[in-house]
Each structure stands twice: as structure tokens, then as C-alpha cells.
Design an enzyme around this catalytic site. Structure first.
Site, PDB file in Angstrom:
ATOM      1  N   LYS A   1      44.991  -1.104 -48.288  1.00 46.43           N
ATOM      2  CA  LYS A   1      43.977  -1.681 -49.174  1.00 46.43           C
ATOM      3  C   LYS A   1      43.551  -3.025 -48.614  1.00 46.43           C
ATOM      4  O   LYS A   1      44.372  -3.755 -48.045  1.00 46.43           O
ATOM      5  CB  LYS A   1      44.566  -1.889 -50.587  1.00 46.43           C
ATOM      6  CG  LYS A   1      43.554  -1.876 -51.688  1.00 46.43           C
ATOM      7  CD  LYS A   1      43.244  -0.476 -52.171  1.00 46.43           C
ATOM      8  CE  LYS A   1      42.245  -0.485 -53.286  1.00 46.43           C
ATOM      9  NZ  LYS A   1      41.964   0.849 -53.787  1.00 46.43           N
TER      10      LYS A   1
ATOM     11  N   GLY B   1      31.828   5.168 -67.816  1.00 47.88           N
ATOM     12  CA  GLY B   1      31.185   4.791 -66.558  1.00 47.88           C
ATOM     13  C   GLY B   1      30.929   6.031 -65.719  1.00 47.88           C
ATOM     14  O   GLY B   1      30.739   7.140 -66.247  1.00 47.88           O
ATOM     15  N   ASN B   2      30.949   5.863 -64.414  1.00 47.12           N
ATOM     16  CA  ASN B   2      30.603   6.974 -63.510  1.00 47.12           C
ATOM     17  C   ASN B   2      31.469   8.208 -63.739  1.00 47.12           C
ATOM     18  O   ASN B   2      30.963   9.313 -63.902  1.00 47.12           O
ATOM     19  CB  ASN B   2      30.737   6.507 -62.053  1.00 47.12           C
ATOM     20  CG  ASN B   2      29.671   5.499 -61.705  1.00 47.12           C
ATOM     21  OD1 ASN B   2      28.529   5.607 -62.148  1.00 47.12           O
ATOM     22  ND2 ASN B   2      30.029   4.508 -60.924  1.00 47.12           N
ATOM     23  N   VAL B   3      32.775   8.012 -63.753  1.00 49.51           N
ATOM     24  CA  VAL B   3      33.672   9.165 -63.896  1.00 49.51           C
ATOM     25  C   VAL B   3      33.745   9.611 -65.355  1.00 49.51           C
ATOM     26  O   VAL B   3      33.658  10.811 -65.659  1.00 49.51           O
ATOM     27  CB  VAL B   3      35.082   8.845 -63.366  1.00 49.51           C
ATOM     28  CG1 VAL B   3      35.970  10.077 -63.483  1.00 49.51           C
ATOM     29  CG2 VAL B   3      35.031   8.370 -61.931  1.00 49.51           C
TER      30      VAL B   3
ATOM     31  N   GLY C   1      36.083   4.650 -71.714  1.00 47.03           N
ATOM     32  CA  GLY C   1      35.252   4.287 -70.571  1.00 47.03           C
ATOM     33  C   GLY C   1      34.259   5.378 -70.234  1.00 47.03           C
ATOM     34  O   GLY C   1      34.652   6.502 -69.888  1.00 47.03           O
TER      35      GLY C   1
HETATM   36  P1  NAD Z   1      32.887   2.431 -63.731  1.00 49.70           P
HETATM   37  O1  NAD Z   1      32.913   0.970 -63.461  1.00 49.70           O
HETATM   38  O2  NAD Z   1      31.666   3.225 -63.418  1.00 49.70           O
HETATM   39  O3  NAD Z   1      33.245   2.703 -65.270  1.00 49.70           O
HETATM   40  C1  NAD Z   1      34.236   2.027 -65.956  1.00 49.70           C
HETATM   41  C2  NAD Z   1      33.760   1.900 -67.397  1.00 49.70           C
HETATM   42  O4  NAD Z   1      34.822   1.405 -68.190  1.00 49.70           O
HETATM   43  C3  NAD Z   1      32.570   0.948 -67.558  1.00 49.70           C
HETATM   44  O5  NAD Z   1      31.519   1.604 -68.237  1.00 49.70           O
HETATM   45  C4  NAD Z   1      33.171  -0.195 -68.392  1.00 49.70           C
HETATM   46  O6  NAD Z   1      32.218  -0.796 -69.265  1.00 49.70           O
HETATM   47  C5  NAD Z   1      34.254   0.545 -69.154  1.00 49.70           C
HETATM   48  N1  NAD Z   1      35.295  -0.297 -69.735  1.00 49.70           N
HETATM   49  C6  NAD Z   1      35.786  -1.481 -69.289  1.00 49.70           C
HETATM   50  N2  NAD Z   1      36.741  -1.926 -70.124  1.00 49.70           N
HETATM   51  C7  NAD Z   1      36.859  -1.010 -71.109  1.00 49.70           C
HETATM   52  C8  NAD Z   1      37.683  -0.892 -72.256  1.00 49.70           C
HETATM   53  N3  NAD Z   1      38.586  -1.839 -72.578  1.00 49.70           N
HETATM   54  N4  NAD Z   1      37.552   0.184 -73.049  1.00 49.70           N
HETATM   55  C9  NAD Z   1      36.656   1.142 -72.749  1.00 49.70           C
HETATM   56  N5  NAD Z   1      35.840   1.102 -71.674  1.00 49.70           N
HETATM   57  C10 NAD Z   1      35.956   0.032 -70.865  1.00 49.70           C
HETATM   58  O7  NAD Z   1      34.163   3.014 -62.959  1.00 49.70           O
HETATM   59  P2  NAD Z   1      34.432   4.527 -62.544  1.00 49.70           P
HETATM   60  O8  NAD Z   1      33.998   4.717 -61.142  1.00 49.70           O
HETATM   61  O9  NAD Z   1      33.937   5.437 -63.608  1.00 49.70           O
HETATM   62  O10 NAD Z   1      36.032   4.540 -62.518  1.00 49.70           O
HETATM   63  C11 NAD Z   1      36.753   4.568 -63.736  1.00 49.70           C
HETATM   64  C12 NAD Z   1      38.243   4.458 -63.435  1.00 49.70           C
HETATM   65  O11 NAD Z   1      38.633   5.524 -62.574  1.00 49.70           O
HETATM   66  C13 NAD Z   1      38.636   3.167 -62.697  1.00 49.70           C
HETATM   67  O12 NAD Z   1      39.917   2.789 -63.122  1.00 49.70           O
HETATM   68  C14 NAD Z   1      38.693   3.588 -61.244  1.00 49.70           C
HETATM   69  O13 NAD Z   1      39.573   2.773 -60.498  1.00 49.70           O
HETATM   70  C15 NAD Z   1      39.225   4.995 -61.396  1.00 49.70           C
HETATM   71  N6  NAD Z   1      38.891   5.866 -60.272  1.00 49.70           N
HETATM   72  C16 NAD Z   1      37.583   6.076 -59.963  1.00 49.70           C
HETATM   73  C17 NAD Z   1      37.265   6.915 -58.881  1.00 49.70           C
HETATM   74  C18 NAD Z   1      35.829   7.185 -58.508  1.00 49.70           C
HETATM   75  O14 NAD Z   1      35.582   8.124 -57.725  1.00 49.70           O
HETATM   76  N7  NAD Z   1      34.856   6.460 -59.047  1.00 49.70           N
HETATM   77  C19 NAD Z   1      38.286   7.514 -58.137  1.00 49.70           C
HETATM   78  C20 NAD Z   1      39.625   7.291 -58.506  1.00 49.70           C
HETATM   79  C21 NAD Z   1      39.903   6.449 -59.582  1.00 49.70           C
END
Ligand code: NAD
Length: 350
Positions: A79, A181-183, A179
Site C-alpha cells: 500500500k 456510494g459506488n458499491v 453507504g
Molecule cells: P464511495 O466513496 O463511492 O461510497 C461510500 C459511501 O459511504 C459514500 O456515499 C459516503 O457518503 C457513505 N458514508 C460515509 N460515512 C457513512 C456512514 N457513517 N454511514 C453511511 N454511509 C456513509 O466508496 P465505494 O467505492 O462504494 O466503497 C465503499 C466501501 O467498500 C469502502 O470501504 C471501500 O474501501 C470498500 N471497497 C470498495 C471497492 C471498490 O471497488 N470500490 C473494493 C473493495 C472495497
């Protein structure tokens, strides 16, 4: 990673990044290279001091070793952590400087996006080194936004875990998604298609409310999502979703989501076992993203990604079966399996 009970190995290499001219101040931690070059994203974050950045890099690199090993990837764990410069800074110059540092490692470290960094940042890195992934996709080849692959792996893991723990499918079950977000949003769409009822929480109202409207999801406050009446809790926001304060309030029978480091401390894994709550280990179910990123780096195509992501759910089932059989937390079982893979590669290389 905070939720592991059996982490053992110190990082094999930590490289300090320091180039004040471009605001570069950080560290690359390579935890394990037994299976291949150390791979893991580059985080840009405001850290109180260098020690805090170093500690985060080491913890995250270790987590990547376990995730990559258990995902069956020919990659070690690493990392990069960059301290966000205060005030305005030249972002392109910063990531070019980082790219030069990655290049100097000669392929021992492969970078990609992480919290605080973007595809555009990785494009700057790519002007200096080829040891970078997470770039825009080329038709037919692996690459591009890894989130849909992550969501697919989480969804299929949830199907497998529900079949194991509850002996049924997702139709009619209620899933609390933390959450959107994207996932999280992609996962919600898949769950709605599968006939699940949704409860969502996100401090960002824009995507949350639109998604809730389209999918008919109930919205709750972020402080309440872990304790709502639901069958499944899906942490898809930040780390530490389950801690000593809220684990007792959890009503769900299964925890399965995308977030990294879902358990705030190792004891939470044992508390979940005591309460009869099934935990699908975070780094196993969310491996779709690194699978996509690594396939891009290795020059593979989308069918290779699909094949590896399809292996996640059967792996989750195997972990849950062994955990039940040996009366252990699935988190510990996953760690042991990953360590077994890494130790096997170390023996083969010796
Ligand atoms: P993202 O930033 O698109 O979405 C995260 C969401 O969580 C945001 O909409 C944010 O407003 C929300 N959030 C923040 N604090 C919060 C809370 N207290 N309660 C509820 N919602 C809250 O991120 P992502 O890409 O969707 O990833 C989500 C998680 O999955 C992260 O922990 C990331 O490390 C993990 N992850 C993502 C991927 C990937 O391919 N994107 C891969 C492995 C792990």
C-alpha cells in the site's frame, strides 16, 4: 487490518517518499512478495504526522497480502499512503512525483486508486511508470471502474451466506445497506432485482434519496442503520462499521458488505460468534475490485475477471462451513487460509 486475530508478519520493505518540491510526503509499505509483486492502492489522506501515515500504510499493506492471497491472485500485499499537502497543491505534479517513486521500485510495487485518489491521478502516475492499474478501460480488456465487480462479488457472497446461514434465498429478506456510494448503490440494485427489501443510510442525500426513490428503499439516519430491524447488515461505507457500542444492537443474522475493516477490533469477531450472527469476512467478499485491477495490470480480459469473481461466493461458503465445524470466527478461518497460501508460496520459493 483491525479485525484479524492472527496477523504475524512485519512488512518486508517500507520506502519513505519525500520530495518537498512536489508536496510528496508518504510511504510505500510492501508487506509480502511471496506470491508476486506487492499490489495495493495509493491513499491520499490528512495524517497527523509521519508515524500515523506509516502505521496506516503497514496495516493496509498487511490487509492486501491477505486479500490478494485468498483471492487467488499472483500478487503480494502493499500500500502507498501519501500525506495530503495543506492548502492548494499541484495534483498532477504530486502524482507524477509518486509515479517516479513507484518506478524506482522496479515493479516490486503496483499501485492503483484508493481513498482520496482517482483515475485521473493514476493517469498522472502512468506517465512515469507502467506499474499502475485502475486506468480507463480499453474495449474487451480488464480495467476501468472496479466497483461493479466488487458489488457482484458482495452480492453473490451474500446469496451464498444466506443459503448457508438461513437456508433460503434473498427474496423477501430485508437488507440494511450502510453507504450508497459506488458499491453500495450497485449492490442495492442487485438486491432489489433479487426481491429483497432495502433500508439505506448515507450522510450524502443526493445519491441516497434518488436510489431510495427508484428502488423503494426506506431511509434511516446513519446512526441507526446498524441497529435497524433487518435480516442482513451490509456495511458499504467506511471501516469500523461494527464496534463495541453497536454490535449489541445488531438485529441482523448476517453481516456481509463491501467495506474494508468492518470490525473495529478483533473482539468483535468473537462477539458475533457468541451472538450467533454469521460474518462473511470483508476482504474475502470485496475482492472483486482488486481482481479487476490486477487483471488490468496483468493484461487479462474481462472473462478472466468474471471467472475469478465467480470463485468468491464458493470460497465464502467454504469459510463459513469450516468456521461452523471448528466453532471459530469466519474472520479467523479466512486469515488462516490466507496465511496457508502465503506460507506455501514462501516454501516453494525457498
Ligand atoms: P464511495 O466513496 O463511492 O461510497 C461510500 C459511501 O459511504 C459514500 O456515499 C459516503 O457518503 C457513505 N458514508 C460515509 N460515512 C457513512 C456512514 N457513517 N454511514 C453511511 N454511509 C456513509 O466508496 P465505494 O467505492 O462504494 O466503497 C465503499 C466501501 O467498500 C469502502 O470501504 C471501500 O474501501 C470498500 N471497497 C470498495 C471497492 C471498490 O471497488 N470500490 C473494493 C473493495 C472495497
Amino acid at each position: 487490518m483491525v479485525a484479524r486475530l492472527a496477523r504475524l508478519h512485519p512488512p518486508m520493505e517500507c520506502v519513505r517518499l519525500h520530495d518537498p518540491k512536489y508536496g510528496l510526503d508518504g510511504v510505500i509499505a510492501i508487506h509480502s512478495a511471496a506470491l508476486g509483486p506487492g499490489a495495493g492502492g495509493c491513499r491520499l489522506w490528512s495524517y497527523a504526522d509521519r508515524d500515523a501515515a506509516l502505521a496506516d500504510a503497514v496495516r493496509l499493506a498487511e490487509g492486501m497480502s491477505y486479500k490478494n492471497a485468498l483471492a487467488g491472485l499472483p500478487l503480494g500485499g502493499a500500500k502507498a499512503v501519501l500525506r495530503r499537502p495543506s492548502g492548494d497543491f499541484d495534483r498532477a505534479a504530486l502524482f507524477q512525483a509518486f509515479g517516479r517513486a513507484v518506478e524506482e521500485l522496479g515493479g516490486r510495487y503496483v499501485t492503483a486508486e484508493d481513498v482520496g485518489t482517482s483515475v485521473a491521478d493514476m493517469q498522472e502516475v502512468a506517465t512515469m511508470t507502467r506499474h499502475v492499474a485502475g486506468l480507463p478501460s480499453i474495449e474487451g480488456r480488464a480495467g476501468g471502474d472496479p466497483s461493479p465487480w466488487t458489488a457482484r462479488g458482495v452480492f453473490e457472497s451474500m446469496q451464498a451466506a444466506v443459503a448457508f446461514a438461513l437456508g433460503r434465498d434473498l427474496s423477501g429478506l430485508t437488507v440494511a445497506v450502510q453507504g450508497t456510494g459506488n458499491v453500495g448503490a450497485d449492490l442495492c440494485r442487485r438486491l432489489a432485482d433479487a426481491g429483497a427489501q432495502l433500508i439505506v443510510a448515507d450522510p450524502n442525500p443526493a445519491r441516497r434519496d434518488r436510489l431510495a426513490h427508484i428502488l423503494g428503499a426506506r431511509v434511516v439516519h446513519v446512526d441507526d442503520i446498524a441497529g435497524v430491524e433487518a435480516d442482513i447488515f451490509a456495511p458499504c461505507a467506511l471501516g469500523g462499521a461494527l464496534d463495541q457500542d453497536n454490535v449489541g444492537r445488531l438485529k441482523a443474522k448476517l453481516v456481509c458488505g463491501a467495506a474494508n475493516n468492518q470490525l473495529a477490533s478483533p473482539e468483535i469477531a468473537a462477539l458475533l460468534v457468541q451472538r450467533g450472527i454469521t460474518y462473511a469476512p470483508d476482504y474475502v467478499v470485496n475482492a472483486g475490485g482488486i481482481i479487476s485491477v490486477s487483471a488490468e495490470y496483468l493484461g487479462e480480459n474481462e472473462s478472466d475477471v468474471a471467472a475469478r469473481v465467480a470463485e468468491i461466493a464458493p470460497r465464502v461458503t467454504a469459510i463459513l462451513e469450516r468456521a461452523a465445524c471448528e466453532k471459530m470466527s469466519p474472520a479467523v478461518v479466512a486469515d488462516e487460509m490466507a496465511e496457508h497460501v502465503i506460507a506455501g508460496a514462501q516454501r516453494a520459493a525457498a
